[in-house]
Write a protein that holds these residues in place. Sequence first.
Motif, mmCIF file in Angstrom:
data_model
loop_
_atom_site.group_PDB
_atom_site.id
_atom_site.type_symbol
_atom_site.label_atom_id
_atom_site.label_comp_id
_atom_site.label_asym_id
_atom_site.label_seq_id
_atom_site.Cartn_x
_atom_site.Cartn_y
_atom_site.Cartn_z
ATOM 1 N N GLN A 109 0.829 -1.208 0.000
ATOM 2 C CA GLN A 109 0.000 0.000 0.000
ATOM 3 C C GLN A 109 0.867 1.264 0.000
ATOM 4 O O GLN A 109 0.590 2.208 -0.734
ATOM 5 C CB GLN A 109 -0.936 -0.017 1.202
ATOM 6 C CG GLN A 109 -1.972 -1.137 1.105
ATOM 7 C CD GLN A 109 -3.050 -1.045 2.156
ATOM 8 O OE1 GLN A 109 -2.818 -0.557 3.262
ATOM 9 N NE2 GLN A 109 -4.236 -1.535 1.845
ATOM 10 N N ASN A 168 2.259 1.768 -3.384
ATOM 11 C CA ASN A 168 1.227 2.264 -4.313
ATOM 12 C C ASN A 168 0.971 3.754 -4.110
ATOM 13 O O ASN A 168 0.816 4.503 -5.076
ATOM 14 C CB ASN A 168 -0.097 1.521 -4.087
ATOM 15 C CG ASN A 168 -0.045 0.078 -4.546
ATOM 16 O OD1 ASN A 168 0.756 -0.275 -5.396
ATOM 17 N ND2 ASN A 168 -0.885 -0.755 -3.962
ATOM 18 N N LEU A 169 0.894 4.171 -2.860
ATOM 19 C CA LEU A 169 0.648 5.597 -2.585
ATOM 20 C C LEU A 169 1.848 6.434 -3.017
ATOM 21 O O LEU A 169 1.696 7.528 -3.564
ATOM 22 C CB LEU A 169 0.339 5.817 -1.098
ATOM 23 C CG LEU A 169 -1.016 5.274 -0.638
ATOM 24 C CD1 LEU A 169 -1.177 5.461 0.872
ATOM 25 C CD2 LEU A 169 -2.170 5.947 -1.376
ATOM 26 N N ASN A 227 -8.264 1.398 2.223
ATOM 27 C CA ASN A 227 -7.582 0.212 1.689
ATOM 28 C C ASN A 227 -7.651 0.192 0.172
ATOM 29 O O ASN A 227 -6.653 -0.063 -0.516
ATOM 30 C CB ASN A 227 -8.212 -1.067 2.245
ATOM 31 C CG ASN A 227 -7.554 -1.518 3.540
ATOM 32 O OD1 ASN A 227 -6.326 -1.504 3.670
ATOM 33 N ND2 ASN A 227 -8.360 -1.920 4.509
ATOM 34 N N ASN A 279 -8.180 2.731 -1.879
ATOM 35 C CA ASN A 279 -7.427 3.852 -2.455
ATOM 36 C C ASN A 279 -5.921 3.593 -2.435
ATOM 37 O O ASN A 279 -5.192 4.066 -3.304
ATOM 38 C CB ASN A 279 -7.727 5.161 -1.724
ATOM 39 C CG ASN A 279 -9.191 5.571 -1.816
ATOM 40 O OD1 ASN A 279 -9.702 6.310 -0.987
ATOM 41 N ND2 ASN A 279 -9.897 5.081 -2.820
ATOM 42 N N SER A 280 -5.465 2.843 -1.453
ATOM 43 C CA SER A 280 -4.049 2.468 -1.417
ATOM 44 C C SER A 280 -3.775 1.308 -2.368
ATOM 45 O O SER A 280 -2.803 1.328 -3.117
ATOM 46 C CB SER A 280 -3.640 2.069 0.003
ATOM 47 O OG SER A 280 -3.818 3.147 0.891
ATOM 48 N N ASN A 281 -4.635 0.283 -2.354
ATOM 49 C CA ASN A 281 -4.385 -0.898 -3.193
ATOM 50 C C ASN A 281 -4.392 -0.557 -4.676
ATOM 51 O O ASN A 281 -3.622 -1.106 -5.454
ATOM 52 C CB ASN A 281 -5.446 -1.973 -2.941
ATOM 53 C CG ASN A 281 -5.324 -2.610 -1.562
ATOM 54 O OD1 ASN A 281 -4.275 -2.550 -0.933
ATOM 55 N ND2 ASN A 281 -6.396 -3.224 -1.091
ATOM 56 N N LEU A 282 -5.296 0.340 -5.085
ATOM 57 C CA LEU A 282 -5.418 0.672 -6.506
ATOM 58 C C LEU A 282 -4.668 1.957 -6.865
ATOM 59 O O LEU A 282 -4.915 2.554 -7.911
ATOM 60 C CB LEU A 282 -6.899 0.768 -6.907
ATOM 61 C CG LEU A 282 -7.736 -0.503 -6.731
ATOM 62 C CD1 LEU A 282 -9.174 -0.267 -7.181
ATOM 63 C CD2 LEU A 282 -7.148 -1.672 -7.507
ATOM 64 N N SER A 292 -4.871 4.931 -5.944
ATOM 65 C CA SER A 292 -5.717 6.088 -6.245
ATOM 66 C C SER A 292 -5.215 7.355 -5.554
ATOM 67 O O SER A 292 -5.249 8.438 -6.120
ATOM 68 C CB SER A 292 -7.158 5.811 -5.821
ATOM 69 O OG SER A 292 -7.642 4.652 -6.475
ATOM 70 N N GLY A 293 -4.782 7.210 -4.310
ATOM 71 C CA GLY A 293 -4.269 8.373 -3.582
ATOM 72 C C GLY A 293 -4.864 8.480 -2.192
ATOM 73 O O GLY A 293 -5.482 7.538 -1.695
#
Lengths: 426, 426
Positions: free
Chosen positions: A332, A335-336, B287, B289-292, B294-295
């Motif tokens: 995570q 990714n961020l 979760n 937003n972190s996994n994909l 997104s931000g």
Amino acid sequence: MNNIYAVKGNIIFTPSFGKYNIFKNSYIIIEDKYVKGIYEKLPTIYKDILVKDYGTSLIIPGFVDLHLHAPQFANLGLGLDKELMPWLETYTFPEEKKYSDLAYAKRVYSYLIKELWKLGTTRSVIFATLHKEASKMLMDMFNQSGLSAYVGKVNMDRNSPDFLVETTEQSLKDTEEILIEYSDKYDLVKPIITPRFVPTCTTKLMNGLGKLAVKYNAKVQSHLCENKDEISFVKQLHPNSKNYARVYDEAGLLGQLPTCMAHCVLLDQDEIDLMAKRQVFAVHCPNSNSNLSSGMAPIRGLIDRGIPVGLGSDISGGHSLSMLNTIVSAAQVSNLNYAIKRRSEKSLTTSELFYLATKGGGKFFGKVGSFEKDYEFDALVIDDSTLPIVKPLSLEERLQKFIYTGDDRNIKVRYVAGNEVLEPVF
Amino acid sequence: MNNIYAVKGNIIFTPSFGKYNIFKNSYIIIEDKYVKGIYEKLPTIYKDILVKDYGTSLIIPGFVDLHLHAPQFANLGLGLDKELMPWLETYTFPEEKKYSDLAYAKRVYSYLIKELWKLGTTRSVIFATLHKEASKMLMDMFNQSGLSAYVGKVNMDRNSPDFLVETTEQSLKDTEEILIEYSDKYDLVKPIITPRFVPTCTTKLMNGLGKLAVKYNAKVQSHLCENKDEISFVKQLHPNSKNYARVYDEAGLLGQLPTCMAHCVLLDQDEIDLMAKRQVFAVHCPNSNSNLSSGMAPIRGLIDRGIPVGLGSDISGGHSLSMLNTIVSAAQVSNLNYAIKRRSEKSLTTSELFYLATKGGGKFFGKVGSFEKDYEFDALVIDDSTLPIVKPLSLEERLQKFIYTGDDRNIKVRYVAGNEVLEPVF
């Protein structure tokens, strides 16, 4: 062939960064503590050996936790509302004081070692406290458990509260006593030189520790570049050093002997180059770095530069001893980091993180964290049949599902250096 | 007084954002489905009622999950290596196609509802699929379970794969059929209007759904400003709309009726102002937003602006249905947001996040998520005696430790709207 046996199941591991090796329904042959080979059919030469058949279960390497604070287990999940320096003052130091009391230490350390066992962490690199006796006891307890660990009596002789500080002389004397007594006492449990971090160690102490490392051929661990305010403090304490890493380096504590540095969130380029040159391990502690608002360590950049990297739970800055949880957190954070830094540093994949949690950290112990020939056989047997799996999955997907949705309930058997390890009793 | 009873234990809840109310060893009186009051000693008037004594356990409100995709339960923990748009194409749409098969749907939905029960999620707001029959079945199954939910048949009539798309007419017709049949069928389970998101819904479809919302006084849910590429796509599809939120607004789908919008990671100021004005719920899904990649959603900013906020697991963009896990993830994202954005937006505390996971989301259901008078009694009984607690803790610390280190094994009893809910059997 008494000291030879096989385990059978669905074998998956990462011999290199990001690359799975998968053997369906196959045999790993173990002789003494080492992997001898993997076979789809049992070779005739081994036809009489004991086979431990784990059916459809996954067999994976044991997890390696390169950074955790044993005494902080008591604070797990508490007080995660501060940054590093006030967090140390408020929560951590008052708890560590208690480890002058061996009975208290034994109670907490028993819990800790049982939890590590439960969670499948077969190898750990550990900060104890500055207390000599409690640190020795922790080594004895690890040896008794069958799990493997480097355990460091912590050194701290400045900028520490009155109730948790040593003189330089006592600190070096106690450390040397432990090195003499424990360096060759156990196979799987070893002492490690552990200056807490630059802010709490005088130059004299660090120089002394650097000499002890050489004298006893001992490994070294500490913290590096975790938090902005910590780094400013180091600059203020050592205005003549180029940066934080150079302070350790000048004392012989940065890779002159094998060294682990926790965090490495905010390294500058000189520090990165120096760590690469000296092959210093960077220990990525994503839960801790998120919980204490430290930031996002640029892990792929460090790996691309050739720095060895492993993962750390860093309890109780991290709130979980689980390396599964640590892998997900690392994914995570990466990714961020990718999203925030305009997609310049690619995210870490599950297979890359699985490597870091096994062979990546395992390298600090030697040939550990893989099922390649001549590796020490550390393994977990994973029964995922109780996870809600509603459609057929590949072995790689089963591993990913276990990492993201499983927990200790799925870990059925643990091996360390060729031996099955049962639940510790203290 | 047959319909009156009490539960006894250590009561803790958040009547306002970030503020715990704590009653040690006290009684909550429940009449029908409502909380009547909390007392340290049982008032004489209640001396003959049934008292369910949970000893030293914690009693907390049930968890509210404001955003999850029921059919994606099958993908939980899988395929988290892509961003939103390719992730939908590769993993999500092919899975959702299967829900034309009621037997498959029943199998996955059974697992899902049991997991929600296990994890203490007493209320959920749910995306089903575009399939009318499977969506109805999911409502029937929720009703049978005793858990509460808003369930949305998904609408999608453009930019979707051939195997998962409807005509505008059929989409509206099926939605209306469900609204007619289910709006008053159950107390705790209701339909909700669910345009998937702007990219997959024509203006004609969105306008039609806006009219249905008014006609049947139905609530609305969708996705908003999750990912950079998604927002660019919306701009391209609706060049005459000021922004993403305005597209929904122009169709009567942004708070004209009570509305939940998942994600809200990348809102512009006009969108924030509009959501505040319309009191649209922002559903924070850390979760996912972190996994994909997104931000980090600027949650404190939205709350300060007066926007109602709840938490969502968003499986399977999120990998965990657990609201405990979601709270911890939200804390970590807010800490990293604080670190990265030069400490301009203060982190969210545990008590603030506990509020969002209970009363914050509960507001979407009415008086839910608190033990104040006249609130529906949704509660969990938490036995933390199996957690490794090695020193005395306050009730607040016990709750924090449960959130950060506990799991479903600590949840012993669940109540929804005044009734104890046992493990669902399908």
